[in-house]
Design an enzyme around this catalytic site. Structure first.
Site, PDB file in Angstrom:
ATOM      1  CG  ASP A  12      -2.197   0.779   0.789  1.00 53.46           C
ATOM      2  OD1 ASP A  12      -2.064   0.907   0.262  1.00 53.46           O
ATOM      3  OD2 ASP A  12      -2.315   1.165   1.890  1.00 53.46           O
ATOM      4  CG  ASN A  14       1.531   1.573  -5.284  1.00 55.21           C
ATOM      5  OD1 ASN A  14       2.422   1.617  -4.165  1.00 55.21           O
ATOM      6  ND2 ASN A  14       1.174   0.630  -6.120  1.00 55.21           N
ATOM      7  N   GLY A  15       0.239   5.385  -4.999  1.00 58.98           N
ATOM      8  CA  GLY A  15      -0.859   6.657  -4.340  1.00 58.98           C
ATOM      9  C   GLY A  15      -0.114   7.867  -3.639  1.00 58.98           C
ATOM     10  NE  ARG A  16      -1.420   6.390   1.730  1.00 61.85           N
ATOM     11  CZ  ARG A  16      -1.125   5.638   2.433  1.00 61.85           C
ATOM     12  NH1 ARG A  16      -0.774   6.242   3.215  1.00 61.85           N
ATOM     13  NH2 ARG A  16      -0.945   4.277   2.047  1.00 61.85           N
ATOM     14  CG  HIS A  29      -0.849   2.288  -9.335  1.00 60.73           C
ATOM     15  ND1 HIS A  29      -0.379   1.979  -8.196  1.00 60.73           N
ATOM     16  CD2 HIS A  29      -1.369   2.272  -9.927  1.00 60.73           C
ATOM     17  CE1 HIS A  29      -1.915   1.826  -7.714  1.00 60.73           C
ATOM     18  NE2 HIS A  29      -2.504   3.029  -8.362  1.00 60.73           N
ATOM     19  CB  THR A  59     -12.828  -8.809  -5.909  1.00 54.82           C
ATOM     20  OG1 THR A  59     -12.725  -8.806  -3.936  1.00 54.82           O
ATOM     21  CG2 THR A  59     -12.673 -10.071  -5.587  1.00 54.82           C
ATOM     22  CD  GLU A  60     -13.435  -5.596  -1.683  1.00 49.67           C
ATOM     23  OE1 GLU A  60     -11.736  -6.215  -2.248  1.00 49.67           O
ATOM     24  OE2 GLU A  60     -14.144  -6.880  -2.043  1.00 49.67           O
ATOM     25  CG  LEU A 124       9.380 -17.148  -4.294  1.00 46.47           C
ATOM     26  CD1 LEU A 124       9.903 -17.511  -2.265  1.00 46.47           C
ATOM     27  CD2 LEU A 124      10.256 -15.863  -4.749  1.00 46.47           C
ATOM     28  NE  ARG A 172      -2.416  -1.753   4.287  1.00 46.28           N
ATOM     29  CZ  ARG A 172      -4.250  -1.458   3.873  1.00 46.28           C
ATOM     30  NH1 ARG A 172      -4.653  -2.923   4.974  1.00 46.28           N
ATOM     31  NH2 ARG A 172      -4.740  -0.547   2.950  1.00 46.28           N
ATOM     32  CG  LEU A 179      -5.472  -8.252   8.049  1.00 47.06           C
ATOM     33  CD1 LEU A 179      -6.222  -9.841   9.310  1.00 47.06           C
ATOM     34  CD2 LEU A 179      -4.252  -8.577   7.806  1.00 47.06           C
TER      35      LEU A 179
HETATM   36  C1  FPP Z   1      -2.015   0.364  -3.022  1.00 46.21           C
HETATM   37  O1  FPP Z   1      -1.582   1.395  -3.377  1.00 46.21           O
HETATM   38  C2  FPP Z   1      -1.808  -0.241  -4.738  1.00 46.21           C
HETATM   39  C3  FPP Z   1      -2.432  -0.889  -5.498  1.00 46.21           C
HETATM   40  C4  FPP Z   1      -3.932  -0.910  -5.107  1.00 46.21           C
HETATM   41  C5  FPP Z   1      -1.930  -2.618  -6.531  1.00 46.21           C
HETATM   42  C6  FPP Z   1      -0.874  -3.207  -6.108  1.00 46.21           C
HETATM   43  C7  FPP Z   1       0.166  -2.670  -7.153  1.00 46.21           C
HETATM   44  C8  FPP Z   1       1.476  -2.250  -7.475  1.00 46.21           C
HETATM   45  C9  FPP Z   1       2.625  -2.429  -6.329  1.00 46.21           C
HETATM   46  C10 FPP Z   1       2.424  -2.616  -8.520  1.00 46.21           C
HETATM   47  C11 FPP Z   1       2.127  -2.848  -9.433  1.00 46.21           C
HETATM   48  C12 FPP Z   1       2.077  -4.507  -9.658  1.00 46.21           C
HETATM   49  C13 FPP Z   1       2.629  -5.534 -10.297  1.00 46.21           C
HETATM   50  C14 FPP Z   1       2.756  -7.064  -9.744  1.00 46.21           C
HETATM   51  C15 FPP Z   1       3.211  -5.768 -11.938  1.00 46.21           C
HETATM   52  P1  FPP Z   1      -2.667   3.091  -3.470  1.00 46.21           P
HETATM   53  O2  FPP Z   1      -3.058   3.210  -4.969  1.00 46.21           O
HETATM   54  O3  FPP Z   1      -3.621   2.287  -2.833  1.00 46.21           O
HETATM   55  O4  FPP Z   1      -1.803   3.705  -2.182  1.00 46.21           O
HETATM   56  P2  FPP Z   1      -2.023   4.820  -1.343  1.00 46.21           P
HETATM   57  O5  FPP Z   1      -2.919   4.287  -0.646  1.00 46.21           O
HETATM   58  O6  FPP Z   1      -1.535   5.711  -0.999  1.00 46.21           O
HETATM   59  O7  FPP Z   1      -3.965   5.606  -2.221  1.00 46.21           O
END
Ligand code: FPP
Length: 225
Positions: A12, A14-16, A29, A59-60, A124, A172, A179
């Site tokens: 979790d 990526n966006g932030r 991402h 799924t969400e 693995l 996480r 979770l």
């Molecule tokens: C959560 O960050 C992340 C996801 C919903 C997707 C996870 C995807 C990746 C790590 C990259 C692609 C994966 C592969 C295997 C190529 P968020 O967008 O909810 O971040 P935030 O909580 O900051 O908004």
């Protein structure tokens, strides 16, 4: 000492991470995908780790803006295409979990190709959770058992799940402590580690520190020491 045979990660933040850099969320991402590779290669070369299960698309997650969903789909497809070599070079078997039949034909094909081409790898096992939700997984498993007229026991249900292996260590990133519908059954006795680091900043050093702490935890599985 505990062995971290099965590590599961909710990736979790990526966006932030992207927003903090003044970038669009999708950049996060992209950066996150690079970390997926680094962590996978590290785990593949650590003898004690047998499985790494990563929450890549839930799924969400379909509720997100169309443009972000489309980007994630393309990113996944490119990732699998480009990283096949890395899977093979590191003896990693790819086993997706989740209900992938809703994906585009080309993504489904790519998933099947990487799965087939890595089927002989015996190092693995890396599982990407794709259109995965634990509640959905459990319902599908119960349906499977019901239509086969099999008894529902802990063992039969475990075996009917996409992910048949209990988790030892769940991590996480991103600061939240929940979770989010990930491996609810398989984490029954997992050790949970929540870290503030945003996924694109998650480094091997931090994983090593977590594993070190995990090793010292007294796991009782409901019994007494
Ligand atoms: C959560 O960050 C992340 C996801 C919903 C997707 C996870 C995807 C990746 C790590 C990259 C692609 C994966 C592969 C295997 C190529 P968020 O967008 O909810 O971040 P935030 O909580 O900051 O908004």
């Amino acid at each position: 000492m505990n062995r971290a045979k099965h590590i599961a990660i909710i990736m979790d933040g990526n966006g932030r991470w992207a927003e903090l850099q003044g970038e669009k969320r999708v950049k996060g991402h992209e950066a996150g995908a690079k970390v997926v590779k680094e962590i996978t290669v590290y785990c593949a070369n650590n003898e004690e780790i047998e499985r790494l299960t990563l929450y890549a698309f839930s799924t969400e997650n379909w509720k997100r803006p169309r443009i972000e969903v489309e980007f994630l789909m393309k990113l996944l497809e490119n990732y699998l295409k480009n990283e096949l070599e890395v899977y093979l070079a590191n003896n990693v078997r790819f086993e997706p979990i989740g209900d992938i039949c809703v994906f585009s034909n080309s993504l489904q094909k790519m998933i099947a190709t990487v799965q087939e081409k890595t089927a002989h790898c015996n190092g693995l096992v890396q599982s990407l959770a794709l259109n995965y939700g634990s509640q959905d997984e459990i319902v599908r498993a119960v349906e499977k058992l019901r239509s086969a007229e099999e008894n529902i026991t802990i063992q039969s249900l475990s075996y009917a799940l996409d992910c048949k292996h209990n988790v030892d260590l769940l991590i996480r990133t991103g600061g939240d402590k929940r979770l989010s519908n990930f491996l609810l059954w398989q984490t029954a006795y997992a050790e949970l580690f929540f870290v503030d680091t945003l996924w694109p900043d998650f480094k091997i050093k931090e994983l090593e520190k977590i594993i070190k702490k995990f090793k010292k935890v007294e796991r009782r599985f409901g019994g007494l020491k």
